[in-house]
Design a protein around this motif. Structure first.
Motif, mmCIF file in Angstrom:
data_model
loop_
_atom_site.group_PDB
_atom_site.id
_atom_site.type_symbol
_atom_site.label_atom_id
_atom_site.label_comp_id
_atom_site.label_asym_id
_atom_site.label_seq_id
_atom_site.Cartn_x
_atom_site.Cartn_y
_atom_site.Cartn_z
ATOM 1 N N LYS A 89 0.838 -1.191 0.000
ATOM 2 C CA LYS A 89 0.000 0.000 0.000
ATOM 3 C C LYS A 89 0.874 1.242 0.000
ATOM 4 C CE LYS A 89 -0.656 0.109 4.987
ATOM 5 N NZ LYS A 89 -1.615 0.226 6.045
ATOM 6 N N ASP A 90 0.330 2.318 -0.515
ATOM 7 C CA ASP A 90 1.067 3.574 -0.588
ATOM 8 C C ASP A 90 1.384 4.070 0.817
ATOM 9 O OD1 ASP A 90 1.010 3.639 -3.333
ATOM 10 O OD2 ASP A 90 -0.887 4.732 -3.424
ATOM 11 N N ALA B 191 -0.423 13.930 6.414
ATOM 12 C CA ALA B 191 -1.487 13.207 7.112
ATOM 13 C C ALA B 191 -1.004 12.553 8.396
ATOM 14 C CB ALA B 191 -2.067 12.144 6.175
ATOM 15 N N MET B 192 0.298 12.593 8.659
ATOM 16 C CA MET B 192 0.840 11.958 9.857
ATOM 17 C C MET B 192 0.672 12.859 11.081
ATOM 18 S SD MET B 192 4.473 10.446 8.677
ATOM 19 C CE MET B 192 4.633 9.221 7.423
ATOM 20 N N LYS C 102 1.867 6.581 3.917
ATOM 21 C CA LYS C 102 1.060 7.696 4.395
ATOM 22 C C LYS C 102 1.771 9.008 4.073
ATOM 23 C CE LYS C 102 -1.618 8.413 8.580
ATOM 24 N NZ LYS C 102 -1.702 8.072 10.004
ATOM 25 N N SER C 103 1.006 9.996 3.638
ATOM 26 C CA SER C 103 1.580 11.302 3.347
ATOM 27 C C SER C 103 2.107 11.928 4.627
ATOM 28 C CB SER C 103 0.513 12.210 2.736
ATOM 29 O OG SER C 103 0.976 13.546 2.692
ATOM 30 N N GLU D 183 4.078 10.301 14.728
ATOM 31 C CA GLU D 183 4.459 9.465 13.571
ATOM 32 C C GLU D 183 5.599 10.110 12.797
ATOM 33 O OE1 GLU D 183 0.335 7.205 12.342
ATOM 34 O OE2 GLU D 183 0.606 9.311 11.735
#
Length: 101
Positions: A4-5, A11-12, A7-8, A16
């Motif tokens: 899966k791509d 968006a973290m 996470k941007s 994170e």
């Protein structure tokens, strides 16, 4: 199964991002890989290159001093003493480089 791509970064959460940007612990890190290694031949080539560079600079200074003094002997003596002084002082400072503030 496709990966899966990721996470941007926008968006973290802050936690994170901090985990992503933190350094790896030393046990997880692999040993550094040295390409080529330091062989005796390379040390000789490196020393020869340094010697040639120093001699080239000294030759330029001898030629310039000859233009001012019109005497090869005076130019060689002055540049020889200047070069020897710079090498001795450079060697002395190099020996204490890790102790200088």
């Amino acid at each position: 199964m496709e990966a899966k791509d990721p996470k941007s970064i926008h968006a973290m959460t802050d936690a994170e991002r901090q985990v992503l940007m933190s350094r790896r612990p030393a046990p997880e890190a692999k040993a550094a890989m040295e390409i080529g290694g330091d062989t005796a031949f390379r040390r000789v080539i490196r020393a020869g290159g340094r010697l040639l560079a120093i001699l080239a600079v000294l030759a330029i200074f001898v030629a310039l001093f000859f233009r001012f003094t019109a005497s090869w002997r005076v130019a060689l003596i002055v540049v020889g003493l200047m070069g020897a002084y710079m090498l001795v002082i450079g060697r002395m400072v190099e020996g204490r480089a890790d102790r200088l503030d």
